[in-house]
Scaffold this active site. Structure first.
Site, PDB file in Angstrom:
ATOM      1  CD  GLU A 148      -2.937 -17.648  15.619  1.00  0.00           C
ATOM      2  OE1 GLU A 148      -3.137 -16.918  14.849  1.00  0.00           O
ATOM      3  OE2 GLU A 148      -3.373 -18.873  15.344  1.00  0.00           O
ATOM      4  CG  ASP A 149      -4.369 -15.563  11.499  1.00  0.00           C
ATOM      5  OD1 ASP A 149      -4.694 -16.642  12.442  1.00  0.00           O
ATOM      6  OD2 ASP A 149      -3.962 -15.825  10.338  1.00  0.00           O
ATOM      7  CG  ASP A 199     -13.185 -20.580  13.713  1.00  0.00           C
ATOM      8  OD1 ASP A 199     -13.965 -20.494  13.918  1.00  0.00           O
ATOM      9  OD2 ASP A 199     -12.776 -21.721  12.093  1.00  0.00           O
ATOM     10  CG  PHE A 214     -13.528 -18.090   4.847  1.00  0.00           C
ATOM     11  CD1 PHE A 214     -13.013 -19.065   5.614  1.00  0.00           C
ATOM     12  CD2 PHE A 214     -12.547 -17.498   3.974  1.00  0.00           C
ATOM     13  CE1 PHE A 214     -11.613 -19.188   5.078  1.00  0.00           C
ATOM     14  CE2 PHE A 214     -11.632 -17.742   3.418  1.00  0.00           C
ATOM     15  CZ  PHE A 214     -11.104 -18.862   4.211  1.00  0.00           C
ATOM     16  NE  ARG A 238      -1.058 -16.816   3.176  1.00  0.00           N
ATOM     17  CZ  ARG A 238      -1.816 -17.182   4.375  1.00  0.00           C
ATOM     18  NH1 ARG A 238      -1.908 -16.200   5.751  1.00  0.00           N
ATOM     19  NH2 ARG A 238      -1.293 -18.504   4.284  1.00  0.00           N
TER      20      ARG A 238
HETATM   21  P1  5GP Z   1      -8.783 -22.650  15.225  1.00  0.00           P
HETATM   22  O1  5GP Z   1      -8.125 -23.262  16.088  1.00  0.00           O
HETATM   23  O2  5GP Z   1      -9.074 -21.467  16.786  1.00  0.00           O
HETATM   24  O3  5GP Z   1     -10.228 -23.186  15.071  1.00  0.00           O
HETATM   25  O4  5GP Z   1      -8.429 -22.202  14.242  1.00  0.00           O
HETATM   26  C1  5GP Z   1      -7.935 -20.715  14.151  1.00  0.00           C
HETATM   27  C2  5GP Z   1      -7.468 -21.583  12.301  1.00  0.00           C
HETATM   28  O5  5GP Z   1      -7.701 -21.037  11.661  1.00  0.00           O
HETATM   29  C3  5GP Z   1      -6.391 -19.681  12.538  1.00  0.00           C
HETATM   30  O6  5GP Z   1      -5.406 -19.748  12.452  1.00  0.00           O
HETATM   31  C4  5GP Z   1      -6.955 -19.923  10.443  1.00  0.00           C
HETATM   32  O7  5GP Z   1      -5.659 -20.495   9.680  1.00  0.00           O
HETATM   33  C5  5GP Z   1      -8.070 -20.551  10.463  1.00  0.00           C
HETATM   34  N1  5GP Z   1      -9.064 -19.224  10.383  1.00  0.00           N
HETATM   35  C6  5GP Z   1     -10.623 -19.725  11.027  1.00  0.00           C
HETATM   36  N2  5GP Z   1     -11.654 -18.681  10.433  1.00  0.00           N
HETATM   37  C7  5GP Z   1     -11.312 -18.435   9.374  1.00  0.00           C
HETATM   38  C8  5GP Z   1     -11.190 -17.167   8.514  1.00  0.00           C
HETATM   39  O8  5GP Z   1     -12.456 -17.517   8.351  1.00  0.00           O
HETATM   40  N3  5GP Z   1     -11.098 -16.962   7.369  1.00  0.00           N
HETATM   41  C9  5GP Z   1      -9.527 -18.007   6.665  1.00  0.00           C
HETATM   42  N4  5GP Z   1      -8.344 -17.011   6.067  1.00  0.00           N
HETATM   43  N5  5GP Z   1      -8.864 -18.188   8.818  1.00  0.00           N
HETATM   44  C10 5GP Z   1      -9.809 -19.038   9.062  1.00  0.00           C
HETATM   45 MG    MG Z   2      -3.611 -18.225  13.273  1.00  0.00          MG
END
Ligand code: 5GP
Ligand code: MG
Length: 178
Positions: free
Chosen positions: A102-103, A106, A155, A168
């Site tokens: 995963e990237d 959060d 962010f 990206r």
């Molecule tokens: P989670 O379910 O963990 O809250 O959400 C993860 C997803 O939120 C990531 O796959 C991404 O798409 C988005 N996300 C959360 N934080 C960031 C951030 O700082 N930058 C970007 N570009 N996407 C984020």
């Molecule tokens: Mg992701």
């Protein structure tokens, strides 16, 4: 570049390409050692993880397979956590060591949902590998054995991650300026 402008926002350099590459090298060495002989299957989550997955895979020194998935999102309905929410997974996971690539994590809710779905396909084990984790935002208990960087709740864009679909392709990682 120290700063970049994307749409209406200004971003400043947060992690350089060389810092990212060096950390990925270290993590891949650790993973290669720990997953040696297990023929791990990377399940990389599109779109965000495509750059990270490509670099990580090329640093692995033990045979590793890779598959790319997308998570279907249903607007206005609660997600079901169903296997059918996963698009593009053609591999048989039973008995496999699966590494979710995963990237960014959060709240951790997307990851929890994905793990629950993948568990139904009877893998031997599921491990998480994330480029970035925001520990301050985590709403669930997640064991993340492979994490490149722990970051504050700001962010981030670049290196696969977007701001409103842009950014990206940036080679470094940037953080939004207040
Ligand atoms: P989670 O379910 O963990 O809250 O959400 C993860 C997803 O939120 C990531 O796959 C991404 O798409 C988005 N996300 C959360 N934080 C960031 C951030 O700082 N930058 C970007 N570009 N996407 C984020
Ligand atoms: Mg992701």
């Amino acid at each position: 570049m120290e700063t970049v402008r994307i749409l209406d926002r200004q971003f400043r350099l947060y992690l350089s390409e060389s810092e990212i590459q060096s950390r990925i090298h270290t993590i891949a060495q650790q993973m290669s050692k720990e997953l040696e002989g297990k023929n791990p299957l990377f399940v990389a989550v599109l779109n965000g993880a495509f750059v990270f997955a490509a670099d990580l895979l090329r640093e692995m020194t033990t045979p590793t397979e890779i598959s790319f998935i997308k998570i279907a999102s249903y607007q206005g309905t609660t997600s079901t956590g169903n296997v059918s929410d996963i698009i593009g997974l053609n591999e048989d996971l039973s008995g496999r060591t699966v590494v979710i690539v995963e990237d960014i994590i959060d709240s951790g809710l997307s990851m929890t949902h994905l793990i629950n779905s993948l568990r139904r396909l009877n893998p031997a084990e599921i491990k998480i590998c994330a480029l970035l984790v925001k520990p301050g935002n985590l709403k669930v208990d997640l064991d993340i054995p492979y994490c490149c960087f722990r970051i504050p709740n700001d962010f981030i864009v670049g290196y696969g991650l977007d701001y409103d679909r842009y950014g990206r392709g940036l080679r470094d990682i940037y953080v939004v300026e207040e």
